[in-house]
Every structure is written in C-alpha cells, then in structure tokens.
Design a protein around this motif. Structure first.
Motif, PDB file in Angstrom:
ATOM      1  N   ALA A  71      10.733  11.967  26.012  1.00 59.97           N
ATOM      2  CA  ALA A  71      10.645  13.240  26.190  1.00 59.97           C
ATOM      3  C   ALA A  71       9.023  13.685  26.099  1.00 59.97           C
ATOM      4  O   ALA A  71       8.723  14.626  26.797  1.00 59.97           O
ATOM      5  N   GLY A  85       0.891  20.029  35.879  1.00 61.80           N
ATOM      6  CA  GLY A  85       2.134  19.935  35.206  1.00 61.80           C
ATOM      7  C   GLY A  85       2.704  21.043  34.654  1.00 61.80           C
ATOM      8  O   GLY A  85       2.263  22.380  35.012  1.00 61.80           O
ATOM      9  N   THR A  86       3.781  20.946  33.801  1.00 59.08           N
ATOM     10  CA  THR A  86       4.632  22.256  33.192  1.00 59.08           C
ATOM     11  C   THR A  86       3.362  23.331  32.725  1.00 59.08           C
ATOM     12  O   THR A  86       3.571  24.374  32.986  1.00 59.08           O
ATOM     13  N   THR A  87       2.682  22.553  31.983  1.00 59.04           N
ATOM     14  CA  THR A  87       1.621  23.516  31.193  1.00 59.04           C
ATOM     15  C   THR A  87       1.048  24.342  32.121  1.00 59.04           C
ATOM     16  O   THR A  87       0.582  25.690  32.134  1.00 59.04           O
ATOM     17  N   HIS A 105       8.072  25.307  23.541  1.00 63.78           N
ATOM     18  CA  HIS A 105       7.041  24.396  23.401  1.00 63.78           C
ATOM     19  C   HIS A 105       5.735  25.343  23.336  1.00 63.78           C
ATOM     20  O   HIS A 105       5.873  26.465  23.900  1.00 63.78           O
ATOM     21  N   SER A 159       3.458  25.105  24.924  1.00 60.60           N
ATOM     22  CA  SER A 159       2.835  25.701  26.429  1.00 60.60           C
ATOM     23  C   SER A 159       3.532  26.785  27.160  1.00 60.60           C
ATOM     24  O   SER A 159       3.370  27.342  28.234  1.00 60.60           O
ATOM     25  N   THR A 196      12.914  27.746  27.772  1.00 65.03           N
ATOM     26  CA  THR A 196      13.000  26.393  28.185  1.00 65.03           C
ATOM     27  C   THR A 196      14.329  26.341  28.407  1.00 65.03           C
ATOM     28  O   THR A 196      15.409  26.902  27.837  1.00 65.03           O
ATOM     29  N   VAL A 230      15.959  23.178  28.581  1.00 62.46           N
ATOM     30  CA  VAL A 230      16.377  22.205  27.258  1.00 62.46           C
ATOM     31  C   VAL A 230      15.215  22.027  26.314  1.00 62.46           C
ATOM     32  O   VAL A 230      14.112  21.961  26.642  1.00 62.46           O
ATOM     33  N   ASN A 243      12.952  20.553  23.667  1.00 58.65           N
ATOM     34  CA  ASN A 243      12.161  19.252  23.450  1.00 58.65           C
ATOM     35  C   ASN A 243      12.423  18.585  22.269  1.00 58.65           C
ATOM     36  O   ASN A 243      12.254  17.460  21.837  1.00 58.65           O
ATOM     37  N   ASP A 277      11.392  26.923  32.108  1.00 60.56           N
ATOM     38  CA  ASP A 277      10.677  25.786  31.554  1.00 60.56           C
ATOM     39  C   ASP A 277      11.321  24.411  31.850  1.00 60.56           C
ATOM     40  O   ASP A 277      12.405  24.192  30.924  1.00 60.56           O
ATOM     41  N   ALA A 287      10.734  21.134  32.148  1.00 58.26           N
ATOM     42  CA  ALA A 287       9.946  19.977  31.641  1.00 58.26           C
ATOM     43  C   ALA A 287      10.985  18.992  31.108  1.00 58.26           C
ATOM     44  O   ALA A 287      10.836  17.762  31.467  1.00 58.26           O
ATOM     45  N   GLN A 288      11.893  19.449  30.416  1.00 55.17           N
ATOM     46  CA  GLN A 288      12.963  18.557  29.714  1.00 55.17           C
ATOM     47  C   GLN A 288      14.302  18.477  30.363  1.00 55.17           C
ATOM     48  O   GLN A 288      15.164  17.974  30.004  1.00 55.17           O
ATOM     49  N   SER A 292       7.098  18.797  35.135  1.00 58.66           N
ATOM     50  CA  SER A 292       6.149  17.651  35.140  1.00 58.66           C
ATOM     51  C   SER A 292       6.435  16.329  35.612  1.00 58.66           C
ATOM     52  O   SER A 292       7.393  15.862  35.358  1.00 58.66           O
ATOM     53  N   HIS A 308       5.266  13.661  35.213  1.00 59.29           N
ATOM     54  CA  HIS A 308       5.173  12.280  34.442  1.00 59.29           C
ATOM     55  C   HIS A 308       6.462  12.255  33.435  1.00 59.29           C
ATOM     56  O   HIS A 308       6.611  11.091  33.106  1.00 59.29           O
ATOM     57  N   LYS A 309       7.052  13.311  33.352  1.00 59.21           N
ATOM     58  CA  LYS A 309       8.212  13.243  32.655  1.00 59.21           C
ATOM     59  C   LYS A 309       9.881  12.892  33.558  1.00 59.21           C
ATOM     60  O   LYS A 309      10.674  12.549  32.959  1.00 59.21           O
TER      61      LYS A 309
HETATM   62  N1  PLP Z   1       7.781  22.388  27.915  1.00 61.32           N
HETATM   63  C1  PLP Z   1       8.352  21.429  27.379  1.00 61.32           C
HETATM   64  C2  PLP Z   1       9.904  22.011  26.988  1.00 61.32           C
HETATM   65  C3  PLP Z   1       8.006  20.204  26.959  1.00 61.32           C
HETATM   66  O1  PLP Z   1       8.750  19.513  26.199  1.00 61.32           O
HETATM   67  C4  PLP Z   1       6.797  19.983  27.418  1.00 61.32           C
HETATM   68  C5  PLP Z   1       5.980  18.454  27.098  1.00 61.32           C
HETATM   69  O2  PLP Z   1       6.519  17.890  26.140  1.00 61.32           O
HETATM   70  C6  PLP Z   1       5.888  20.668  28.336  1.00 61.32           C
HETATM   71  C7  PLP Z   1       6.519  22.057  28.325  1.00 61.32           C
HETATM   72  C8  PLP Z   1       4.453  20.513  28.434  1.00 61.32           C
HETATM   73  O3  PLP Z   1       4.438  19.481  29.528  1.00 61.32           O
HETATM   74  P1  PLP Z   1       3.027  18.890  30.008  1.00 61.32           P
HETATM   75  O4  PLP Z   1       2.378  18.647  29.061  1.00 61.32           O
HETATM   76  O5  PLP Z   1       3.545  17.668  30.924  1.00 61.32           O
HETATM   77  O6  PLP Z   1       2.577  19.841  30.940  1.00 61.32           O
END
Ligand code: PLP
Length: 409
Positions: A33, A96-98, A126, A128, A174, A176, A178, A203, A205-206, A226, A228-229
C-alpha cells in the motif's frame, strides 16, 4: 467465473522478490500500500526510452523529440483506456495522488469556493486529502466536514446523506482506506452528491492497483492515482477530470508547456490537458506507467481482484487465529489491506522484529492520524498485499508474529 494466473511466472517478472534480506531470509514484501515492486517490463521500457528515444517532448521538430512525444501521448492514451475516460484531454499527468488532490484543492478552491463553503471528506482520509484543504483554508474560510465511520470501519452513509447544505461545494473521499482496507461505495456517494448538484473527487491511490476502475461508469468528477502504487515508477500520477470541469478551472502552476502565448501584459493558456502541465513532464515515468498499466491489464484487473480477495481473506483467517491479535475494522468489502495490533506489543517493536525475519510491513499512523484517533490508537502494523503475494507468505507472516509474541511472553 473463477479466474487465475500463473503466480510463479508473475513473481519471476519482479527481480526484487527473489532477493534475501539480511543475507538470510527470502523477502516477504507486504508493504504494497506504500509502494509496489516493479516488473522488468516497466524498468525496461524506461531504460529503452533513455537509451533510444530520449529528448524533451512537445517542443522539438527533430526525430527524437517526436518519438519521445509520441511515447508520452501514447502513455496518456493508455491511462485513458485503463480508467475508461472519454477523452485523453481529461488525463492530466501529475507527480502522484498528492499532487492531483492539491491541484483540485487549489484550482477548484479558487474557482468554485467562497468563504463559508464546505467540503465533505471522511474520517478515514489519508493526510493528502486533508492537508491540501487546510492550505486552502489559509486563503478562504472554508469548512471541512468528515463523514463518520462505524464500528466495522465503514462510512456512515445515513449520516452522509444528511450532511449536504447549500454551502456544500465538493465531496472528496477515498475509494479504499489505506488503513482498514474498506472499499467505499463511491458510486452511491456520487449519486447522492450529484442529486445535490455537488461534484465528487475520488482518491484512487488504493483502489487503482486492486480493482477495475471505470470513471465514466462511476461518474466521478475527479479521480486521482499514483503510478508507483500500481507497479509503475515513482514521480508520476494522474488526475482525471471531466472535461467540463477541467475547462472551468484555472491553471495550477505557470511555466512552459502550459501556455499558448506569453507577453508581459497578457498570457493565454494551452488547451486541455496541457493547461495543467507546466514545465517538462516526466515523460520517462509516463512510459513506465503505461508499461505498468499494460502489465496489469494483460493479467486482467478482475483476475487480480479475485486473487487478492482470496489471499486477503486467507490472511484475515490466519491472523484471526493468533491469540491477542486485533484486526482493525471489519468492512464487508475489504481490499488487500490489514491493520493489526498484537496484545500490548508496540507496533514499532512488532514491525522491527518482523523485519528481522525478512517480513516487510508498515508501522505507524499510515498518514491517517485522524483515523488513528478515531480508532483510539497511536499506530498499527499494516500488511498490504499485491498481485504477486502468496499464501506461503501469509503463513510466514503468521508464524513470524507468533515468534515475536513468544519473545515478549
Ligand atoms: N491517498 C491514499 C489513500 C494513500 O494511501 C496514499 C499513499 O499512501 C496517498 C493518497 C498519497 O499517495 P502519494 O504519496 O503517492 O501521492
């Protein structure tokens, strides 16, 4: 329909999975994750571009620049297909997501929010998806209203339905969690928000690494992920936005690539999606991301989901048998994430000792401090799974937890 894939062939695509930790233990990587490992196909696509097609994109008349531009735009098309978006101009490359969420907080905040307006988030966000809105609060007096969660770790949809006021301008949640692995009912959330005329940011990301996503079917207004995830490189992510929304929003950053013409008096901006892509994009990473999306799509997101669901279910069963182990949340739909705590053993001690046995888990607040407060803990241990993890690895996790328990007994 039961789908499956050849797990050994898949694992062979990820060189890092066969390395030993502390020269002794085969790696059990359960920190997916946070970031996933990369298959050869992704790394090779990036190396190949550096060796054969490296040049700055969009501006060059020469062969290499055109080749690099083609690759970059083909990658955008690969993302469009992966997300089921209508048009490639709805796909903005970010870091990335952020960055994607910061872009919306900043641009949507400037364009569509006034003092007194509200954003609905959730208790399981998260950082972010919290802090960018707090940065906006420095410019505008907006309110953040979190949807509470229940004892299972699911969103209180009954409360959500009552949270809308004329001041509600956006729902940002979100897909899912994290921490809890909860799969949120985003289609339902979007339906309710739209019935109040409120757009929704998801969001992803997950979710994007674990399940098929179709932004058109979901009908979200914005979606963030993101690279990389989802087995791609670091430094690249995506913001999907419906064209009508992206058209309305002002640019995020200024610089090259995002302009049509510049003078000291007046600048006009590029069309979508370039309006949001100031400066040289990470065109090598976009190639890597496209390779990653091709990789998962060739296995099939539905097959990945089934495999990971069965693995996660197995992990829940194995860990539930361990005396004194508490799993956080009991969502009816859980993606490949398990947070746990074992008796009075501090999560940091547990994580450190598991590492000594070759098992990589994450410990701490997982960038979700408000959720930790809601759960009444300072942190947890988190095991998170990917398409390459196996039942044997889950067994090793369970055995290792028992060994750590014995050390503390
Ligand atoms: N949102 C969720 C639910 C996440 O789990 C994460 C990273 O763990 C992020 C956002 C942020 O992702 P990133 O650091 O790749 O921008």
């Amino acid at each position: 329909m039961q789908m499956s894939y050849d797990i050994e062939a898949i694992r062979a695509d990820f060189p890092i999975l066969s390395r030993k930790i502390y020269d002794r233990y085969p790696l059990v990587y359960l920190d997916n994750a946070a970031t996933t490992q990369k298959p050869r196909q992704v790394v090779e696509a990036m190396v190949n571009e550096y060796y054969n097609a490296n040049a700055n994109v969009h501006r060059g008349v020469h062969f290499l620049s055109q080749r690099a531009t083609d690759l970059h735009e083909e990658s955008r098309e690969a993302v469009r297909r992966f997300l089921g978006a209508r048009s490639a101009s709805e796909i903005v490359f970010t870091r990335g997501t952020t960055e994607s969420i910061n872009l919306i907080a900043s641009c949507f905040g400037d364009e569509s929010m006034e003092d007194g307006d509200e954003v609905i988030l959730s208790e399981m966000e998260h950082h972010s998806n919290i802090v960018p809105w707090q940065l906006l609060q420095r410019r505008k007096d907006i309110r953040l209203r979190p949807i509470p969660i229940d004892e299972r770790g699911e969103l209180r949809m009954d409360v959500f339905e009552t949270m809308f006021t004329p001041k509600t301008k956006l729902v940002s949640v979100t897909h899912v969690s994290n921490v809890l692995g909860t799969l949120n009912p985003v289609a339902e959330i979007i339906r309710i928000a739209h019935s109040h005329g409120v757009p929704v940011l998801v969001d992803g990301a997950q979710s994007s690494p674990h399940l098929p996503v179709n932004v058109r079917e979901m009908d979200c207004d914005f979606f963030a992920l993101s690279g990389h995830k989802v087995y791609g490189p670091t430094g690249i992510g995506v913001l999907y936005g419906k064209e009508e929304w992206l058209d309305r929003l002002p640019p995020y950053m200024g610089g090259g690539e995002m302009i049509k013409s510049v003078s000291f008096e007046r600048t006009t901006f590029s069309d979508l999606p370039y309006k949001f892509e100031a400066g040289t994009p990470d065109y090598i990473a976009s190639t890597g991301l496209a390779a990653a999306l091709r990789y998962v799509s060739s296995i099939g997101m539905e097959a990945i989901r089934q495999y990971e669901q069965s693995l996660t279910q197995y992990a829940v069963e194995c860990l539930s048998e361990i005396k004194g182990l508490r799993i956080f949340g009991k969502p009816r739909e859980r993606e490949a994430v398990l947070s746990f705590q074992v008796g009075g053993i501090h999560h940091l001690d547990m994580g450190t000792l598991l590492d000594r046995l070759g098992i990589a888990v994450r410990t701490g607040h997982h960038c979700a401090e408000p959720l930790m407060r809601r759960l009444g803990v300072e942190g947890t241990c988190r095991a998170s799974f990917a398409l390459y993890n196996t039942r044997e690895e889950v067994d090793r996790l369970a055995d290792a937890i028992r060994r750590v328990q014995e050390m503390f007994a």
